[in-house]
Motif scaffolding. Sequence first.
Motif: not given
Lengths: 470, 470
Positions: B130-158
């Motif tokens: 239950x710790x996961x929440x889902x949202x629909x994206x168009x493709x895995x490519x876009x989802x992975x881009x989203x993930x890498x952007x979130x990673x970038x922002x977390x590591x870089x302190x926004x």
Amino acid sequence: MDANEFRRLGHQLVDWIADYRVRMPSLPVMSQVRPGEIRARFPKAPPARGGGLADAIAALDRDVLPGVTHWNHPAFFAYFPSNTSLASVLGDLVAAGLGAQGMSWVTSPAATEVEEVVMDWIRQMIGLPESFTGVVQDTASTSTLTALLCARERTSGFSQNGKGLQGGGSPLVVYASEQAHSSIEKDACLAGFGKAHLRLVGTDDAHALRLDLLDRAIAQDLEAGLRPCALVATTGTTGTTALDPVAGMAARAERHGLWLHVDAALAGTAMVLPECRGMWDGIERADSLVFNPHKWMGIGFDFSAYFVRDPQHLVRVMSTNPSYLRTAHDAEVRNLRDWGIPLGRRFRALKAWFHLVDVGVEAIQARIRRDLENARWLAAQVDAAPGWERMAPVPLQTVCLRHLPAGERDEARLAAHNLEIANGVNRGGKAYVTPSVLKGRQMIRVSVGAEGTEREHVEEVWGLLQEAAR
Amino acid sequence: MDANEFRRLGHQLVDWIADYRVRMPSLPVMSQVRPGEIRARFPKAPPARGGGLADAIAALDRDVLPGVTHWNHPAFFAYFPSNTSLASVLGDLVAAGLGAQGMSWVTSPAATEVEEVVMDWIRQMIGLPESFTGVVQDTASTSTLTALLCARERTSGFSQNGKGLQGGGSPLVVYASEQAHSSIEKDACLAGFGKAHLRLVGTDDAHALRLDLLDRAIAQDLEAGLRPCALVATTGTTGTTALDPVAGMAARAERHGLWLHVDAALAGTAMVLPECRGMWDGIERADSLVFNPHKWMGIGFDFSAYFVRDPQHLVRVMSTNPSYLRTAHDAEVRNLRDWGIPLGRRFRALKAWFHLVDVGVEAIQARIRRDLENARWLAAQVDAAPGWERMAPVPLQTVCLRHLPAGERDEARLAAHNLEIANGVNRGGKAYVTPSVLKGRQMIRVSVGAEGTEREHVEEVWGLLQEAAR
């Protein structure tokens, strides 16, 4: 589900949609449900066994429709219009039924080639020169992100093949007006430029970008050792449909080597009218532009038209070529996976084809002229009505206004008053408008352009606003 | 088009789709047209006058269908399956007919809330906590881009709120296996990391990421003053469905503060089977994961399921809040425009809802088990056949093989020979397979999983491959 059950339920749902469109005018435009109300009507767990589709279809009216805001309603004046013509619905039905995936030419040649056809039709319709090539994207947000990425890579000498934006060179800067759509800021952030390298340039009294302030911003950045990279012009801002000076911006772009992207998300459709094309004078000098036929042209969402002058550059930024995607035809065809961010692609050209052959260009022109005329009519009413203020010029189909009760000049109280007018109209369900803030002042946007919106509906929303103000 | 014409043409097209699905097995799986052939059948200019829809519908069989590659064909063994169930087609029809836009909760509360419901159903179906929440994206490519952007922002302190990636800090580094999908490299480039900061780590004999090489890469980067940022694990690579060691990668992610994203685009659907969940052991420690119900689960493209452990972080990276998008309910609801890149959103939850209630979880489980069993059967045939080589383990539904003519060990000639086998089968139209290269060696991927694919179809493709090899 076998083919016969599909026939039966499909006919039933086609009829349901036809009925929905007929009775739509009697439904409240904006959904009136409370948060969580729709969710609570669904089971918390997925069904272990199937067979529940007939029940789901029967539940549409009870459990789903109350939670729908009717974007095709003739009294929809919120945001910008987002029309889905019935012909477009049929095209989308065929696309879903085929279930074809157009990532590469070979994975469904028709998905690529019909898209080439309709995008060139649309290019001709809006008077763009042959030097532009079009491709379908999902939204203007994604198209603009694509443009900023292409700008970044052109200016940086293709940094993504090296250290990306992490190479320590002169930081790249993006320019747009402070009235540009929120997606410009979001996209500049996502593309890695950083808010500190985004200049939201001030605007004039018509809310269009001021070239003198743009010049000053560029000069300051150059002096500071930064590198101007991309310039976004908006033809028809979201706030007030203001028109940035594209030709003047193109001159700056050329002088400083900036990528010029034009966001004409709403206004692009108006360019089917030759008399409107002066609004984006200079467009032929843009590097890229986006407009959304899914807004005002009638092709159902999502269908965003992205045009570029140099497709090879776009492909170089976006291409991937792993062995499992290589085919014998790669040299002769477009593989549209290399023209945007997602790999997979739906057959969206079908809904555009169906819509355009169903209505034809002249009928679209007539409808756009009708909407422009209706907006001018409303603007004239506002201008003539004591106690009302028009907040911006009306070059297109959106009228920005507010109520000014006699003697009231306190901005906070005016804001609360006008917000309450807009919310009151929306809660009433007979029309849907958007409360918004323009340069610190609360206003109400009335955006004309649903397919079914006639003069009587504009008269009605004007009456509702006056009534709510009393 | 009025409602009555919509009824008439809609019924006709529902029947056309039903007929198409029935006769599909008799059509060549891969389109046999030449480049430009479909395009040439369309007028070069858009129609000035309308009324052409009946003709367009009549032209579907003649001008469009020959250019369609049939992804739902029972002999579709190419790429990965992309099934569109007929129930899903009906859900998409309703979505198109409603034409609702779910960018914000208020713009159609049902679009948001039904999405919340079905994404939680899907979460339960694949055994995610239950710790996961889902949202629909168009493709895995876009989802992975989203993930890498979130990673970038977390590591870089926004960093996006400041200088972006242009601040001159320690460069951020992304890690994945050299068998990861091409979109990982594309997304790392688009997110601004640069290829020089992407480590494609070597794999073992089963083509899974080697933890020792990952450890070495991270250590080297730390020593060089770089900053490890994101780690992408693949459950079911595109080449061979190899399974990266998620738990071991999660341990490294936790140790070094890396964002762990899991790409289970195909394999996620297999997790409806409890016996498969060991394949992504450790998944509960991922920060984000994507899988595509539009591949093997039967929900029509596009429907990519993106799950995150910290939605607030996602929203912080993706949110925009201009005045024209603010509503009274913002504090109580999800505005899904802030959960991904595009602003506008279709009502994609409807097709998932229709599909899941139509078939139920148990039938999906049975179908997945059938496909796994069929792939194992084919793998056993290949293993037993003299002159054939299986190129990779078969943990899921894709069999990688090649023909080794007696005495032939020259890799260039073997490559030409196997490419010709695959192309020969595809040109024949009776099945569609994907030629691909694995670590320098040409192979043929046979990916089982179309809804209609039974054992007889797998027997047939095996026969066709053997025949083409002779």
